[in-house]
Each structure stands twice: as structure tokens, then as C-alpha cells.
Write a protein that holds these residues in place. Structure first.
Motif, PDB file in Angstrom:
ATOM      1  N   THR A  51      -1.492   3.934  -2.395  1.00  0.00           N
ATOM      2  CA  THR A  51      -2.903   3.687  -2.664  1.00  0.00           C
ATOM      3  C   THR A  51      -3.719   3.864  -1.390  1.00  0.00           C
ATOM      4  OG1 THR A  51      -2.510   1.321  -2.306  1.00  0.00           O
ATOM      5  CG2 THR A  51      -2.437   2.122  -4.574  1.00  0.00           C
ATOM      6  N   HIS A 102       2.911   2.004  -3.303  1.00  0.00           N
ATOM      7  CA  HIS A 102       2.133   2.492  -4.446  1.00  0.00           C
ATOM      8  C   HIS A 102       1.227   3.657  -4.075  1.00  0.00           C
ATOM      9  CE1 HIS A 102       3.186  -1.719  -5.535  1.00  0.00           C
ATOM     10  NE2 HIS A 102       3.420  -1.154  -6.708  1.00  0.00           N
ATOM     11  N   PHE A 119       0.836  -1.205   0.000  1.00  0.00           N
ATOM     12  CA  PHE A 119       0.000   0.000   0.000  1.00  0.00           C
ATOM     13  C   PHE A 119       0.871   1.256   0.000  1.00  0.00           C
ATOM     14  CE2 PHE A 119      -3.598  -2.674   1.425  1.00  0.00           C
ATOM     15  CZ  PHE A 119      -4.624  -2.103   0.683  1.00  0.00           C
TER      16      PHE A 119
END
Length: 824
Positions: free
Chosen positions: A360, A358, A355
Motif C-alpha cells: 500500500t 500489502h 505497509f
């Protein structure tokens, strides 16, 4: 919630024919016995012996087969081989009352074949008792590692004495429990019934357990949960057990995931939950899905912690509630009933790193500020774990104190008391002008992210795990040096030494191969053990360094060698039990050499009995008197005369483990058949059958399914639970290949090492009698049916203890009647 091994001819013939058929014997064994009995009844003793010996080359014989073989060999005057067969029959008897009489009969037969056996037994019993007594003194004096080494060496000596064996096993279990993590899988001793295990109920000190599990597994679950209960009390109530509700929580373990979901109306990905209204933890037996109970135990550790948050009161933010529960997923329950402080929960760490890498959603602010009812979405869990792990484990760079633990406790308690906005309260508790507070939420988020990505992740995954842990060891040692003698040091010298020691032991036990020890690391571990007051544990390490130096694996000067000897002498100066153990071993070697000489002087020489005695006594007495050298010489003589064959084991245990995260299409296991199927590479090893030295794996090898370009059907010929696997198998074109399965960067890789075309092409659906001989130096010789043997060389040294198993990629591999022969 948590997401988801010599009588007259007529009399002897009658005795052979009177032997009952063992109900558990395999059909081929029964056929061999029947044929041997018929041959014996006709006075054809040679043919009877040959029939059984041929059978034993390709199957595991029970005690009756070896007894029958021993009687035939004794009739033929081959006393040495007969004695070896009778001794094997005794070893194969189950320790039950019904076999006590049979054991006595076999012992009398053994005595007929080996006139020295009574003296041999008396010597072995005396040696076991004598050395066990001094091992107990060593253990009681704090030298647990040395005591365990002595006890394990002498255990085979007590094989014929049930009482002595029980005393040895009890002491061994007590010592091992201090360093062994609990494994629920080891309690699995029977096949799961077709309809699953019946529901049972038992009550432990802290829980009411209702589970569809075997009784022995359920009891172990109850014991482990009682053990971790104290850790919950420590985290949530600062160790004050008086604050714990007297109401026992119920644990309900369903037989399968599907069964559990029948009482759940939420998302189907759930692995378990805590229900405060029912005061109950619910989960399921994970073996049908994963082959292991480890995921279930991890879920239990997580969900049961919610009970304590419920006791604290309502209002805890989701990130504190679920994050603390996830924190316990990294706990390790030890066999001596200790629960080690949680390490990083690797699954959570891996997810969180993805997580963050990236960038996100969710954000840290989303997680901390989550205000919805109950738990939060599945993608939030890794963040909650990471936040709590940070607050528990982050060290001040200057003082090395765990500076955020008090703030964690304060935040949790205030949140429950007030029920205030979780993000607003976070700013109130953690944001401020003075360290360890943060100047802003963004500053907290930046430090937290960098700590997870740059500090925690590389300590568990990636290519620099060892180097980073070594640097931490150096840092802690330097800090311990600075703290020496200072009563007001922020962190004590002993605490810093223990932190350093933890990283050294991680490297030695989980990273470095045991067959190639690092002398510098061993020396560091010995230094730290002495420093934290565990000198008795340092002594075996100093002995190991002296051994490595003598073998020229540890290049040190004569002066350094002498200094090591003096240091060991200082530790052992007052250790009378250790000196007594060495003296007794030396003294016992004298009658052992005399008995060995009598075996070799017999007419004809009793080579097999001499070999087995020399090996048994040599190991137990630490090779005093050169007994192991004699054993090696006698082994070579026996093998050259085709008298000594290997021990056979079925590759059909109950514990099968994998390196892969790829889902299997199917895994099937029974007494005679193992199969695995996958679209990506999948595989499992049987950890019930440890392998070392020279061995051969034999099986009927079947490749099922239509082959495609990526198809590979394989046999794992050497592998460990968490590192390298060597796989022999066939690709879609029928080529024979050697693959190396490695673990790196949090995943697995599949490397082709060598390929070979067979002397005759292999048809895609051809059933194959496959035999693979594995040598300690890494040579692997493959025989595919009647084809010419093919030899490969492994790219690295094989482990001192490995396992065999099954492998498939884009297809289904089947092993039938798989056996392993381990050569002496």
C-alpha cells in the motif's frame, strides 16, 4: 514531529490503652485496636490477641497492630509468637526520625520476648559487614555479577542497621545500573493531584526543562535526556562536541494530550514536536492515556534529535530528518547513564511490515522524494525509520561491515549543504557501478524491502525469533574464528563476539523463561564473555552449568564436568576475594548453627524465631551448615501449628502494565478499588507486587454492565510484562473459566483452557468474595463465595516472578479491597 506497590497487668493494660492511633491506619485496623485495647483493659488478654489475629487474616496490619498483638501474646506467656509480632512491627516502621524512639521501645519489647535477640542481632550485623567487605573487593576486581549476588543475599541481614544498609544499597544500585534500563514509571511514587502536577522548571547540563510532572520524575527525565545527548552528538557530529551549539533547548511537558493541543494548530494525532523557532521540544505526560511514561520518553528521544538536524542546517530531506529521529526511538537509556545503540523501534517496524506486506502507498520513491515543507504525512514515518535503520544496520553479507553508514553521512551532509532534490541526490550518492552502490534504484528498493521483511521483522516477531538469532550467533562466531589474529580483518574478532553476545543475551533475557534455562546457551554465553575479555562475567555462568549438571538438567560426562570445574578454577585462580567470601560464609555458619540449636532447645521451643533466623542466615550464607533445610523443616512445623501465616500486600500499586494494544474504555485505580472496561479484551497487571511460590489473591469481585455472548470478567492470577497471563473469571453465563493470554506474531491471543459450572449458579450482578490460591506447580484453586472450591491446572509452568491484575472483555470488571497473601 512524532505521531501518537511482662509487666504487671495494670501497667500493661495502661500501656496498651496509651498507644496513639496511627493516622494512616485503615478503619478496620482502628476498630481492631480499639476493641483489643478494651479487652486488655478488662484483663482479657486471650480475647485481645484473638481479635487482632482474626483481623490480620484479612487485612494488612501496621506496626501498631503488631505491637499491640505482641504485648498481648507476651502477657499470655507466648514468647515465641510475641517476638515474631514485635519483629514484624519493627519491619513495618517507616525509617523516619519520629519512629526512632518507637523502634527502640519495640526492640526492648522484642528482647523481653526473645532473650537470644541481642546475640542474634550482633551475629547478623557482623555477617552483613564481613560479607559486604568481600563483595566490594569482588566488585572492584571486575566480578560484578558475583558481587551483586553476595550483596543481595546479605541485604536482609542489615535491616536493623541504617548505615550498613545505606552502604549496601549504594553498591547494589551502582552494579545494577550497568544492566538496568531506566524506567520513568518507577519514579512515580504518588497519586496525581486532581488538578494535575504544578509547573516546575529545572535546568540540566544540556536542557531547560519545564514540566507538569512530579519533581522526582522531572529530574529523571532531565538526567536521561542529558545521557542521550552524547548519542545525538555521535550520530550527527561524529562525536565532535565542539560543533554543538551552546544554546540549550527547552523541553516543555504538558500534563495531558488535550492541554498540549491547546498550543498546537496541526493534526490532533500528534504526540509531540520540535520547534526550531522556539528552540523547544513539546510533548505531554502519557500516563493518563497509557498508564506509562514510556511513550513520552520515546517521543522525547525522537523530537530532541531534531535539534541536531537544525544545528546542521536547513535542507535535510524529510526522510533523513524524520527517519533519523525515529531511529532514536529504539535507543535504551541505562541506569548507569549509558545509552545503548538503538535497536529496531518495534512500533515502526510493525507498521512498516504491514505497509510492505500489502503493498500500500506510499512507495519508497515517494518517501525519499518527498519535497513538501516541514514534515511528511504520518504514513511516511515508518518508511523513514526503516530507511535510516537500513543504512545504519545493514551488514555486508561477505564482510559483515556496516557499509552504508558512510554513505548515510555523506547524503545527509550534502543535502544540507546543497539543498538539492532529495531523490536526485539519492541516486547520486547510492547508485553506481561498484558495490556497495546499487546498480539501480529498483535494486536498492528490492534489497531494502527483503531485508526489512525477511531479516529484521523475523528477529523481533513471529515464531522463529529464537532460531534466527541462534543462526546469527553461529554466523558471528564463525566470522570471529576467521578474524582471530588478523589485524586487517574488516570487522574485529571482539566486535563480532559482541554482536553474537548481544543475540545470546536477547534470547536469555527476553525469550527464554528464567525457570527453565538452556544449558547450551549458557555455555555459549560464557564462551563469548571470555572471548571478548569479560572472563569475570563468565564465572557465574560456569557455576550455573555445574549446578545444572549436578541436578541432572545438563547431561554431561564426568570428564566434561571436570573440565568445567578446571575452567572455573582457572578464572578464579587469582580471585582471593571470592575464596574469602566462601571461607567467611563457612565460618559464619558455625555460630549460626549454635544459635539455631538454642532456639530449638528453649522451653518451650521458639519455632517461629528459629525458622526466621534459619531462613535469613541460610540465604545469606549460601546454605552452609544446612541452614535452609532446617528452615524448611521448621516452616512445616510452624504452619502445621497455625503459627505461621503469609505476608499480605495490597493489589493497589501505581504501576499497571498491559500486553494489549486494544484501547480501554476506562481504567480506574485507587487504594481500595481497581476497575477496567473494554469492548475487546483488555487487562493490566500490577508490577509493584511481584509474586512467587504459593500465594492467594482475595478481593470483592464485581461484574458491571449488561452481559453479552462475548463478555468475560477476570482476575489475572499470574502474568509477566511481556509474555503469558493466566486469567480466572466468569463468562456471560456465569461459568468459571481459566484463560491463557499469549503473545505471538506481534499480537495477543485469548485461549480458553478449561470451564467449570459452579455448585450454585452465579447471578449476573452478584457481588462476590473471590479467593484464588496459586501453587508453584501450576495448580489454581478458586473459591467463589461460599461455593465449593474449583481446581484448575495451568497449561505451563508458572513464572519464577509473576504479577496479578485485572481483565475484562466486553464489560467492566471491578476489584475492591484486593489483597495478595504470599505464603512463607
Amino acid at each position: 514531529m512524532r505521531a501518537a506497590g511482662s509487666r504487671p497487668a495494670a501497667l500493661l493494660a495502661a500501656a496498651l490503652l496509651a498507644l496513639p492511633v496511627h493516622p494512616a491506619a485503615p478503619a478496620r485496623g482502628g476498630d481492631a485496636r480499639d476493641e483489643a485495647r478494651s479487652l486488655a483493659a478488662a484483663g482479657k488478654w486471650q480475647e485481645a490477641a484473638e481479635t487482632l489475629q482474626v483481623y490480620l487474616r484479612s487485612a494488612i496490619g501496621d506496626w501498631e497492630v503488631h505491637d499491640l498483638l505482641g504485648q498481648a501474646l507476651l502477657k499470655l506467656g507466648r514468647r515465641d509468637e510475641a517476638a515474631y509480632a514485635f519483629a514484624t512491627a519493627i519491619e513495618r516502621l517507616e525509617p523516619s526520625d519520629e519512629h526512632q524512639k518507637r523502634s527502640s521501645q519495640l526492640a526492648r519489647q522484642l528482647q523481653k520476648a526473645d532473650p537470644l535477640n541481642l546475640r542474634r542481632d550482633a551475629f547478623l550485623r557482623k555477617s552483613a559487614r564481613s560479607l559486604r567487605e568481600v563483595a566490594e573487593q569482588l566488585d572492584d576486581g571486575g566480578h560484578r555479577e558475583r558481587a551483586l549476588e553476595v550483596l543481595e543475599r546479605i541485604r536482609p541481614l542489615a535491616a536493623g542497621d541504617a548505615g550498613e544498609l545505606a552502604r549496601l544499597d549504594a553498591r547494589i544500585a551502582a552494579i545494577r545500573a550497568t544492566t538496568t534500563e531506566v524506567s520513568l514509571d518507577e519514579a512515580t511514587i504518588a497519586e496525581r493531584p486532581p488538578g494535575g502536577w504544578p509547573l516546575l522548571q529545572l535546568e540540566s547540563a544540556h536542557y531547560d526543562l519545564r514540566a507538569n510532572l512530579e519533581p522526582q520524575v522531572a529530574q529523571r527525565v532531565a538526567d536521561v535526556m542529558d545521557d542521550i545527548f552524547a548519542s545525538y552528538v555521535q550520530i550527527y557530529f561524529d562525536g565532535d562536541a565542539k560543533r554543538v551549539s551552546s544554546r540549550k533547548a527547552r523541553i516543555r511537558i504538558w500534563p495531558t494530550h488535550e492541554d498540549m493541543l491547546s498550543v498546537w494548530s496541526g493534526p490532533t494525532s500528534v504526540g509531540g514536536w520540535w520547534s526550531p523557532g522556539e528552540w523547544q521540544v513539546t510533548c505531554y505526560d502519557t500516563r493518563p492515556d497509557t498508564g506509562s511514561l514510556d511513550p513520552m520518553l520515546q517521543t522525547l528521544f525522537h523530537e530532541a534529535s531534531h535539534q541536531f538536524m537544525s544545528m546542521l542546517g536547513e535542507g535535510a530531506p524529510a526522510w533523513i530528518n524524520e527517519g533519523t529521529a525515529s531511529f532514536f526511538e529504539g535507543a535504551k537509556a541505562m541506569a548507569d547513564h549509558r545509552v545503548l545503540w538503538p535497536d529496531a523501534a518495534r512500533d515502526r517496524l510493525g507498521t512498516l511490515r504491514e505497509f510492505l506486506a500489502h503493498d500500500t502507498p506510499p512507495s519508497v520513491a515517494d518517501v525519499i522524494g518527498y519535497g513538501g515543507p516541514g514534515s511528511y504525512p504520518g504514513e511516511y514515518y515508518a518508511f523513514g525509520w526503516g530507511l535510516v535503520y537500513f543504512l545504519q544496520q545493514f551488514e555486508d553479507p561477505r564482510t559483515l561491515e556496516y557499509v552504508y553508514r558512510p554513505l548515510y553521512a555523506r547524503y545527509r551532509d550534502v543535502a544540507i549543504q546543497r539543498g538539492s532534490d532529495s531523490r536526485k541526490l539519492f541516486d547520486e550518492v547510492f547508485i553506481g557501478p561498484k558495490p556497495p552502490l546499487f546498480p539501480s534504484f529498483e535494486a536498492f528498493e528490492q534489497l531494502w524491502k527483503s531485508w526489512i521483511q525477511e531479516e529484521v521483522w523475523p528477529l523481533h516477531f513471529g515464531p522463529e525469533v529464537r532460531q534466527r538469532r541462534e543462526r546469527l550467533v553461529q554466523r558471528y562466531v564463525a566470522a570471529a574464528d576467521a578474524a582471530r589474529g588478523k589485524s586487517r580483518s574488516p570487522v574485529s574478532e571482539v566486535e563480532l563476539g559482541l554482536r553474537a553476545l548481544g543475540h545470546v543475551e536477547f534470547i536469555r533475557t527476553r525469550l527464554d523463561p528464567p525457570e527453565t534455562p538452556d544449558p547450551a546457551l549458557i555455555a555459549r554465553q560464557a564462551d563469548l564473555l571470555e572471548r571478548v575479555g569479560r572472563a569475570a562475567s563468565a564465572a557465574p555462568l560456569l557455576e550455573e552449568l555445574l549446578r545444572l549438571a549436578a541436578e541432572e538438567s545438563y547431561p554431561i560426562s564426568p570428564a566434561e564436568y571436570e573440565a568445567l570445574e578446571q575452567r572455573l578454577s582457572r578464572i578464579d585462580r587469582k580471585n582471593a576475594p571470592l575464596r574469602l567470601a566462601r571461607t567467611r560464609a563457612q565460618n559464619l555458619a558455625v555460630p549460626a548453627r549454635r544459635l539455631l540449636a538454642e532456639y530449638e532447645a528453649a522451653k518451650p521451643p521458639m519455632i517461629l524465631r528459629a525458622y526466621s533466623f534459619a531462613k535469613l542466615a541460610g540465604v545469606a550464607l549460601q546454605d552452609h551448615g544446612g541452614l535452609l533445610a532446617s528452615a524448611e523443616r521448621l516452616r512445616d512445623v510452624a504452619r502445621a501449628a497455625d503459627l505461621l501465616r503469609g505476608a499480605l500486600y495490597p493489589l493497589a500499586g501505581s504501576s499497571w502494565k498491559t500486553l494489549f494494544t486494544n484501547p480501554e474504555v476506562d481504567f480506574e485505580r485507587s487504594e481500595k478499588r481497581v476497575a477496567i472496561e473494554g469492548t475487546r479484551y483488555v487487562g493490566r497487571i500490577c508490577t509493584d507486587v511481584p509474586l512467587s511460590g504459593e500465594y492467594e489473591i482475595r478481593a470483592r469481585f464485581l461484574r458491571e454492565g449488561e452481559p453479552s455472548r462475548g463478555t468475560f470478567h477476570g482476575l489475572v492470577v499470574s502474568g509477566t510484562e511481556d509474555a503469558d497471563w493466566m486469567v480466572i473469571g466468569f463468562d456471560w453465563k456465569g461459568r468459571l473459566g481459566l484463560k491463557w493470554i499469549t503473545v505471538a506474531g506481534g499480537g495477543t491471543s485469548d485461549k480458553a483452557i478449561a470451564w467449570s459450572d459452579l455448585s450454585a449458579p452465579l447471578e449476573s450482578s452478584e457481588p462476590l468474595e473471590l479467593a484464588v490460591r496459586v501453587f508453584p506447580d501450576g495448580r489454581i484453586v478458586v473459591r467463589a463465595g461460599e461455593r465449593e472450591p474449583v481446581e484448575f491446572q495451568a497449561p505451563l509452568a508458572l513464572p519464577s516472578k509473576g504479577f496479578a491484575g485485572i481483565y475484562a472483555k466486553d464489560g467492566r470488571t471491578v476489584l475492591e479491597n484486593a489483597l495478595v497473601e504470599v505464603f512463607p
